[in-house]
Design an enzyme around this catalytic site. Structure first.
Site, PDB file in Angstrom:
ATOM      1  N   ASP A  17     -11.569  60.639  66.945  1.00 43.03           N
ATOM      2  CA  ASP A  17     -12.591  59.742  67.465  1.00 43.03           C
ATOM      3  C   ASP A  17     -12.250  59.455  68.924  1.00 43.03           C
ATOM      4  O   ASP A  17     -11.229  59.903  69.441  1.00 43.03           O
ATOM      5  CB  ASP A  17     -12.671  58.469  66.630  1.00 43.03           C
ATOM      6  N   SER A  18     -13.092  58.714  69.586  1.00 35.75           N
ATOM      7  CA  SER A  18     -12.927  58.532  71.031  1.00 35.75           C
ATOM      8  C   SER A  18     -11.963  57.413  71.375  1.00 35.75           C
ATOM      9  O   SER A  18     -11.587  57.247  72.520  1.00 35.75           O
ATOM     10  CB  SER A  18     -14.275  58.183  71.642  1.00 35.75           C
ATOM     11  N   GLY A  19     -11.594  56.636  70.390  1.00 41.23           N
ATOM     12  CA  GLY A  19     -10.779  55.463  70.669  1.00 41.23           C
ATOM     13  C   GLY A  19     -11.611  54.195  70.796  1.00 41.23           C
ATOM     14  O   GLY A  19     -11.081  53.091  70.754  1.00 41.23           O
ATOM     15  N   GLY A  20     -12.913  54.358  70.952  1.00 38.77           N
ATOM     16  CA  GLY A  20     -13.784  53.196  71.158  1.00 38.77           C
ATOM     17  C   GLY A  20     -13.667  52.163  70.050  1.00 38.77           C
ATOM     18  O   GLY A  20     -13.479  50.978  70.313  1.00 38.77           O
ATOM     19  N   PHE A  21     -13.747  52.638  68.826  1.00 37.37           N
ATOM     20  CA  PHE A  21     -13.711  51.703  67.700  1.00 37.37           C
ATOM     21  C   PHE A  21     -12.457  50.829  67.728  1.00 37.37           C
ATOM     22  O   PHE A  21     -12.517  49.616  67.542  1.00 37.37           O
ATOM     23  CB  PHE A  21     -13.798  52.464  66.374  1.00 37.37           C
ATOM     24  N   GLN A  71     -25.448  54.570  68.198  1.00 36.58           N
ATOM     25  CA  GLN A  71     -25.189  53.153  67.943  1.00 36.58           C
ATOM     26  C   GLN A  71     -26.528  52.427  67.822  1.00 36.58           C
ATOM     27  O   GLN A  71     -27.535  53.065  67.519  1.00 36.58           O
ATOM     28  CB  GLN A  71     -24.309  52.568  69.064  1.00 36.58           C
ATOM     29  N   GLY A  86     -20.934  52.155  64.010  1.00 38.17           N
ATOM     30  CA  GLY A  86     -21.363  50.763  63.967  1.00 38.17           C
ATOM     31  C   GLY A  86     -22.006  50.333  62.660  1.00 38.17           C
ATOM     32  O   GLY A  86     -22.637  49.283  62.592  1.00 38.17           O
ATOM     33  N   ASP A 102     -15.374  60.046  56.844  1.00 37.94           N
ATOM     34  CA  ASP A 102     -13.935  59.781  56.958  1.00 37.94           C
ATOM     35  C   ASP A 102     -13.732  58.343  56.573  1.00 37.94           C
ATOM     36  O   ASP A 102     -14.564  57.489  56.895  1.00 37.94           O
ATOM     37  CB  ASP A 102     -13.454  60.017  58.398  1.00 37.94           C
ATOM     38  N   CYS A 146      -7.060  64.784  34.936  1.00 40.21           N
ATOM     39  CA  CYS A 146      -6.889  65.042  36.372  1.00 40.21           C
ATOM     40  C   CYS A 146      -5.758  66.045  36.550  1.00 40.21           C
ATOM     41  O   CYS A 146      -4.723  65.961  35.888  1.00 40.21           O
ATOM     42  CB  CYS A 146      -6.560  63.739  37.096  1.00 40.21           C
ATOM     43  N   CYS A 195      -4.089  66.631  39.464  1.00 41.57           N
ATOM     44  CA  CYS A 195      -3.258  66.392  40.645  1.00 41.57           C
ATOM     45  C   CYS A 195      -1.789  66.322  40.222  1.00 41.57           C
ATOM     46  O   CYS A 195      -1.478  66.136  39.051  1.00 41.57           O
ATOM     47  CB  CYS A 195      -3.676  65.115  41.382  1.00 41.57           C
ATOM     48  N   CYS A 241      -0.785  63.159  38.250  1.00 43.66           N
ATOM     49  CA  CYS A 241      -1.253  63.083  36.862  1.00 43.66           C
ATOM     50  C   CYS A 241      -0.617  64.141  35.973  1.00 43.66           C
ATOM     51  O   CYS A 241      -0.483  63.947  34.768  1.00 43.66           O
ATOM     52  CB  CYS A 241      -2.774  63.184  36.818  1.00 43.66           C
ATOM     53  N   HIS A 299      -3.067  61.095  44.406  1.00 46.00           N
ATOM     54  CA  HIS A 299      -4.124  61.040  43.392  1.00 46.00           C
ATOM     55  C   HIS A 299      -5.460  60.630  44.000  1.00 46.00           C
ATOM     56  O   HIS A 299      -6.493  61.246  43.723  1.00 46.00           O
ATOM     57  CB  HIS A 299      -3.759  60.075  42.259  1.00 46.00           C
TER      58      HIS A 299
END
Lengths: 383, 383
Positions: free
Chosen positions: A93-97, A189, A216, A266, A304, A306, A309, A335
């Site tokens: 990401d751009s770092g903005g958040f 946004q 946003g 994400d 499961c 994984c 499990c 998991h």
């Protein structure tokens, strides 16, 4: 070897679609869930484990990596892929958040945003050009324009001004961007205001980015509003470009927003829950700290496959968590990511098979959603 | 399917020997270094990783497992092997060391030792019979008699009384022991007094245990004294039984005490160092927290073939450690255990090849030993 997005199949009953993103580090089947590796590591896991889990795309955080270890060090070490030994696709990401949510903000103006490091209090100026320069040094396959992230709620006036700045920054990011092999996404946004969202989608589309993020949202607003904003935005974004709903989501969110035309997700939810002892199963969530698991010989989930499990009981995991042993949160993280990645693979397959609606109905009939994680401030992204 | 120890080769120039311990969960080539899994997990690692590292024997702690999750729960879950998903050989100590060193001690008399839990302050009585009962429930392949661990320094009188009690307890442990498939080791005590050590070795030998541990050493006494005590004890123990020097050691200790006839080692040093960012290399130790590693592209050690060294730079590890990321201590732990296990494999091979003395000289010529870890109180065992 640049970026290309190919649509493979559309669901006839919703906006869901299956596609493939081609990147310099391999293909990403979409829709995709990207585990978050804030500091160039998905908390507690090794790249080998992520590969075995079938992670197709990782999200890393520009703000954090810019401050520590620093973009120059990552570049010197051969870029983010080599640094963290992950050969697959990465996005940053751009770092903005983070800049706008870590309360480290000092001043925003058209030039950029002045903020204090949460690590040592040092002052830094992020401009659109700087955000691109840092992301080019990190070298992820998908990178993001610097955007101004507004608090929720924000006034219409505030939101409009921030949006206009975000748009001017998007143009500057586009001009500053030099590395063709990195796909630069624009970020829509506009808060919870339909006309601003529409303006943003239209303006960014006019700049012809190879993909679009929707920022946003899912920051505390009612879910009906999130859905409305996503529907509106998606309807105005080009069909042939991937769409990323940032910071979303939970298992139920995947179904909801895949159906609304989102391709990339994400979210720190599965890894953060895991570190608190909560695991995702088909019926919802279990908290393994609960005393009732102390002598439970069953795995987290019966069928499961994984690593957690296949080998360990809930009783053992309960013990590890109570004893604060690292293996406990490693196994719950493993998991939960398996759960999310596997769920997304099944969602994609159901789109290909034309059975998405039935699969969605079936899953949601037994899955008891919990919305408590939304109650925190910005709980869903790695701030 | 009981326990058997077979001597394979003796070094002609020292007391070093190579052998094999046959246990119900597989063979243990000796000399062997056992990673410590205090709470039924070797801190930060999975059983799969331990298997890949070639760990042949794990040490778990009776005191800790008795208090949490409790021996009955472990038994209900199928015993320690199944509980922690480790199919290989396991040994447990008796709990004595922890009871006597965690400052939770309330009262010792001939019956047993009354102590308080470090977790919740609850009172517990450990008798020799109880120590065996708990260890039988846990189900390790090698188990230990309850011993009284004395502080260092202790007076001769104190040490003698404690030793006599330890001997009476050893007889009671032997009588209480019912599970033939578990090999019960006696523990030689006697502090730093040669005549007490000799008495202890002789008395325990008369009880004909399948193996012998040497306790109460490397707890702060000068290294020359440790060596003297080990030499004396080993000279009085039977040749055809394995000898375990508890809580030792460092890389240099392995050479030193293998040469003095020790077959089994367990020590938290490599894993504890790792969690502090210190890694073992052929020249000694590096602390990856050091700023000089911030942009170092080299692996921890150039020709090391552990997972950490095959994929990651010192710079990345430095970053993970500074950022307090779990993957950092996972990777340093992995490397340090690989270092110790690999070193022990090479030591054993050199005994088989008749080149032990040369290998020892060669290793110690480049390895700069550090004794600082001895400066702490009981630093070397998982208290």
């Amino acid at each position: 070897m640049g970026f290309e997005f190919v649509l493979v199949k559309r669901d006839p009953h919703s906006r869901a679609r299956a596609g493939v993103m081609h990147t310099p580090h391999g293909e990403v089947p979409t829709p995709v869930f990207a585990p978050v590796g804030t500091q160039a590591t998905v908390k507690s896991l090794s790249p080998r484990e992520l590969e075995e889990l079938g992670a197709a795309l990782l999200m890393a955080n520009t703000y954090h990596l810019y401050l520590r270890p620093g973009a120059d060090i990552v570049a010197k070490l051969g870029g983010l892929h080599r640094f963290m030994a992950w050969d697959g696709p990465i996005m940053t990401d751009s770092g903005g958040f983070q800049i706008f949510s870590l309360e480290a903000l000092r001043r925003v103006n058209d030039e950029g945003v002045l903020f204090r490091s949460h690590l040592d209090g040092s002052e830094h100026l992020f401009t659109p050009e700087k955000a691109i320069e840092v992301q080019e040094k990190l070298g992820a396959d998908l990178i993001m324009c610097l955007d101004e992230c507004t608090p929720n709620p924000a006034s219409y006036e505030y939101e409009r001004e921030a949006l206009e700045r975000t748009h001017r920054w998007a143009e500057r990011c586009r001009r500053a961007h030099t590395k063709e092999e990195q796909a630069l996404f624009g970020i829509v946004q506009g808060g919870i205001f339909p006309d601003l969202r529409a303006r943003s989608a239209e303006f960014l589309t006019s700049l012809d980015f190879p993909g679009y993020a929707i920022g946003g949202l899912s920051v505390g607003e009612p879910k009906a509003v999130t859905r409305q904003m996503v529907d509106l935005t998606v309807s105005l974004l080009p069909e042939d470009k991937p769409r990323h709903l940032m910071g979303v989501g939970s298992p139920e969110d995947l179904f909801d927003y895949v159906a609304r035309g989102i391709d990339i997700f994400d979210c720190v939810l599965p890894t953060r829950l895991a570190r608190n002892g909560a695991v995702l199963v088909r019926t919802g969530r279990l908290n393994l700290r609960n005393a009732r698991f102390a002598d439970d010989p069953a795995p987290i989930e019966e069928d499961c496959d994984c690593y957690a499990c296949r080998h360990f009981s809930r009783a053992y995991l309960h013990h590890l968590i109570k004893a604060r042993e690292i293996l406990g949160l490693r196994l719950t993280t493993l998991h939960n990511l398996h759960f999310m990645l596997n769920l997304m693979r099944r969602i994609r397959q159901s789109i290909l098979d034309g059975t998405f609606a039935a699969f969605k109905e079936d899953f949601l009939a037994s899955y008891k959603a919990r919305e408590d994680y939304r109650m925190q401030r910005h709980p869903h992204r790695a701030a």
